[in-house]
Design a protein around this motif. Structure first.
Motif, PDB file in Angstrom:
ATOM      1  N   VAL A  55       0.829  -1.208   0.000  1.00 21.68           N
ATOM      2  CA  VAL A  55       0.000   0.000   0.000  1.00 21.68           C
ATOM      3  C   VAL A  55       0.863   1.257   0.000  1.00 21.68           C
ATOM      4  CG1 VAL A  55      -1.572   1.397   1.410  1.00 21.68           C
ATOM      5  CG2 VAL A  55      -2.060  -1.022   1.017  1.00 21.68           C
ATOM      6  N   VAL A  56       1.837   1.317   0.895  1.00 21.76           N
ATOM      7  CA  VAL A  56       2.682   2.508   1.017  1.00 21.76           C
ATOM      8  C   VAL A  56       3.451   2.758  -0.276  1.00 21.76           C
ATOM      9  CG1 VAL A  56       4.658   3.503   2.226  1.00 21.76           C
ATOM     10  CG2 VAL A  56       2.845   2.365   3.523  1.00 21.76           C
ATOM     11  N   ASN A  57       3.995   1.715  -0.860  1.00 21.76           N
ATOM     12  CA  ASN A  57       4.765   1.875  -2.087  1.00 21.76           C
ATOM     13  C   ASN A  57       3.879   2.189  -3.286  1.00 21.76           C
ATOM     14  OD1 ASN A  57       7.243   1.458  -0.884  1.00 21.76           O
ATOM     15  ND2 ASN A  57       7.289  -0.725  -1.298  1.00 21.76           N
ATOM     16  N   GLY A  58       2.578   1.907  -3.180  1.00 22.25           N
ATOM     17  CA  GLY A  58       1.681   2.107  -4.306  1.00 22.25           C
ATOM     18  C   GLY A  58       1.078   3.494  -4.385  1.00 22.25           C
ATOM     19  N   ILE A  59       1.262   4.322  -3.361  1.00 25.59           N
ATOM     20  CA  ILE A  59       0.719   5.675  -3.365  1.00 25.59           C
ATOM     21  C   ILE A  59       1.670   6.624  -4.078  1.00 25.59           C
ATOM     22  CG2 ILE A  59      -0.073   7.616  -1.943  1.00 25.59           C
ATOM     23  CD1 ILE A  59      -0.822   5.610   0.229  1.00 25.59           C
ATOM     24  N   GLN A  60       1.131   7.408  -5.002  1.00 23.92           N
ATOM     25  CA  GLN A  60       1.960   8.332  -5.756  1.00 23.92           C
ATOM     26  C   GLN A  60       2.123   9.659  -5.011  1.00 23.92           C
ATOM     27  OE1 GLN A  60       3.497   7.468  -8.700  1.00 23.92           O
ATOM     28  NE2 GLN A  60       2.656   5.434  -8.209  1.00 23.92           N
ATOM     29  N   ASN A  61       3.309  10.210  -5.016  1.00 21.77           N
ATOM     30  CA  ASN A  61       3.522  11.551  -4.489  1.00 21.77           C
ATOM     31  C   ASN A  61       2.753  12.561  -5.343  1.00 21.77           C
ATOM     32  OD1 ASN A  61       5.323  11.463  -2.175  1.00 21.77           O
ATOM     33  ND2 ASN A  61       6.857  10.632  -3.587  1.00 21.77           N
ATOM     34  N   GLU A  62       2.211  13.574  -4.699  1.00 18.55           N
ATOM     35  CA  GLU A  62       1.471  14.605  -5.433  1.00 18.55           C
ATOM     36  C   GLU A  62       2.293  15.899  -5.520  1.00 18.55           C
ATOM     37  OE1 GLU A  62      -2.278  15.138  -3.519  1.00 18.55           O
ATOM     38  OE2 GLU A  62      -3.094  13.259  -4.295  1.00 18.55           O
TER      39      GLU A  62
END
Length: 424
Positions: free
Chosen positions: A417-424
Motif C-alpha cells: 500500500v505505502v509503495n503504491g501511493i503516488q507523491n502529489e
C-alpha cells in the motif's frame, strides 16, 4: 441508510466516506453487510483483547444477565464487583488497595485527577492546583482529562481547561542515536519546573512507556525511572493512565511492572472486558482513601455514575482476565511477528521511526499527499485491513487471537500500500 442520523466520533462528517456497516465479528476478523472481510489490526480502538465475539465472555455475560443485570452501587454491592477487585488485587502492586469504578477511560482519569486534588484539599492545602504531564499526551475527552492532554485534539477547548504544565516527551525508535541527549534535555526541564512549582503540583499524570492517541510514541524505562524518582522526592502523586497500555499491551500485564517507581493511582479501562462492555477502574492507596474519611459528607468523594460497577460488565471482565492468563504465548508471538514485520518495512524509504513495545508496533509514512491519512485508511480497507493511522503514523495493536502468519501477511500488504501511493 440515512447517514445523517448518526454523528460519528473523531469524524469530519461533511466529507467522510460512507461508514461500513459491520454485521458480525469472529476472532481477529470483522464482516460487513456486503460480505467483505477485514482483519482488525487495531482491536477496534484497542478494546478487543481476545478478538470479536469470544464465546466464553459471551456466556459469562448471558449467565450474569439471568441473575442480576444492575443495582445502584451507592449503599449496595454485588459478587461480580467483589470478585473482579479481588482478582485484580492479586495482580497489581500491594500498595494499590482501593478500587473505584466508573465506565470509560476518560472518566477513570477524571476520577484520579479529582481524587489527587481533593486529597490535598482535605488536608487543608489549597495551593496544589496544578498537574504535570507530557507533550503529546492524550488522557481522554472529559474536561479534566483534556486539561492534562496535549495531543492537538482539544485545542478548541483551551479556555475551558484548568492550568497544567507540560514538559517534553523524548520519544524514541529503533536505531535512535540521539535518545540520551533528548532525555537529558527533558530531565533538565523537569528539574526547573519542580524547582519553581513543586509546592503547587498535585500530581504527575502519564501514559507509561507508550503515548497512545498522540502517535504511539515510545520512551525508555530508564528515562521514566529517573523522572518518577524526581517526582517522588518532591512528594508529588503519580498517576499512571494505563487505559491503553494495560492487559499485556506493553508485554507485561501492566506497564508499571517494568518500572521501578509504582504509581499512587492506576487508571484502567478499554481491554478490561475484552471489548464487550464499558467498564473502568481508578485504583489507589490506603493513604489516599483514608484522607476522604470523616464525620460529614464534605470530606467524601462525591463522584459516581448510573452504571457504576455494572454486574454484567464485571462478569465479562472476570472472564476476560481468566482468558488472558492463557494468552501469554500469543502475546510473545505477536511481539516476535512485529519485529519480523518491521524488518519487511525497512525495504521502503518512505517508512521511518520503526518501533515496537510488547504487542504495539508503529512507524511513520513520508509521502507528499494532500490527504495521506484518508488515502492510507481507504487503501488499507481495500486490502481487507482495519487500520486507523494517527496522522502519518501507522500502528498495529492486534487482538491476541491473531496468528504470526496473519501479522506478517499484513505487513507485506502494508508495504504494498505505502509503495503504491503516488507523491502529489
Amino acid at each position: 441508510m440515512n447517514k445523517n442520523l448518526i454523528w460519528h466520533p473523531f469524524t469530519q462528517q461533511k466529507n467522510s466516506v460512507p461508514e461500513l456497516k459491520i454485521i458480525r465479528g469472529d476472532g481477529a476478523y470483522l464482516f460487513d453487510a456486503d460480505g467483505n472481510k477485514y482483519i482488525d489490526l487495531i482491536s477496534s480502538w484497542w478494546v478487543n483483547l481476545h478478538g470479536h465475539a469470544h464465546p466464553e465472555i459471551a456466556r459469562a455475560i448471558y449467565n450474569q444477565a439471568l441473575k442480576l443485570e444492575h443495582v445502584i452501587f451507592a449503599g449496595f454491592t454485588h459478587e461480580p464487583a467483589i470478585r473482579l477487585c479481588e482478582e485484580l488485587s492479586s495482580l497489581i502492586p500491594d500498595r494499590l488497595t482501593k478500587f473505584f469504578f466508573s465506565d470509560n477511560g476518560s472518566t477513570s482519569v477524571e476520577v484520579a485527577l479529582k481524587m489527587a486534588y481533593q486529597f490535598w484539599y482535605n488536608q487543608g492545602d489549597r495551593e496544589k492546583t496544578l498537574f504535570l504531564s507530557f507533550d503529546g499526551s492524550y488522557h481522554g475527552d472529559t474536561l479534566g482529562a483534556m486539561s492534562v492532554s496535549n495531543s492537538g485534539f482539544h485545542d478548541h477547548f483551551k479556555k475551558l481547561q484548568f492550568q497544567s504544565i507540560k514538559i517534553k516527551f523524548p520519544h524514541t525508535w529503533i536505531g535512535d542515536t540521539e535518545i540520551e541527549e533528548k532525555e537529558e534535555v527533558v530531565l533538565r526541564e523537569l528539574v526547573e519546573v519542580l524547582d519553581e512549582y513543586s509546592n503547587k503540583i498535585s500530581a504527575l499524570i502519564l501514559e507509561p512507556l507508550v503515548q497512545g492517541a498522540g502517535g504511539m510514541r515510545m520512551c525508555r524505562v530508564s528515562f521514566l525511572n529517573r523522572v518518577l524518582s524526581a517526582i517522588k522526592e518532591r512528594g508529588i502523586f503519580i498517576i499512571f493512565d494505563e487505559v491503553m497500555t494495560g492487559f499485556y499491551r506493553t508485554g507485561t500485564l501492566f506497564a508499571l511492572d517494568q518500572i521501578l517507581i509504582k504509581p499512587d493511582f492506576l487508571c484502567i479501562s478499554k481491554g478490561i472486558t475484552g471489548g464487550f462492555l464499558p467498564l473502568a477502574l481508578t485504583i489507589t492507596t490506603d493513604i489516599i482513601y483514608n484522607a476522604f474519611l470523616g464525620d460529614d459528607f464534605f470530606r467524601a468523594f462525591a463522584h459516581g455514575h448510573s452504571y457504576t460497577a455494572n454486574p454484567i460488565a464485571c462478569a465479562a471482565a472476570i472472564k476476560s482476565i481468566e482468558i488472558l492468563k492463557n494468552s501469554i504465548c500469543n502475546i510473545i508471538n505477536i511481539n516476535s511477528a512485529h519485529l519480523q514485520g518491521l524488518d519487511i518495512l525497512k525495504q521502503s524509504e518512505r517508512i521511518s521511526g520503526l518501533r515496537v513495545c510488547g504487542t504495539i508496533a508503529a512507524f511513520e509514512v513520508h509521502l507528499l499527499h494532500a490527504n495521506l491519512n484518508a488515502e492510507l485508511k481507504k487503501r488499507f480497507l481495500s486490502k481487507g485491513m482495519l487500520l486507523r493511522p494517527l496522522g502519518n503514523t501507522v500502528y498495529l495493536l492486534p487482538p491476541y487471537c491473531i496468528t504470526q502468519e496473519e501479522i506478517l501477511n499484513s505487513y507485506r500488504d502494508i508495504l504494498e500500500v505505502v509503495n503504491g501511493i503516488q507523491n502529489e
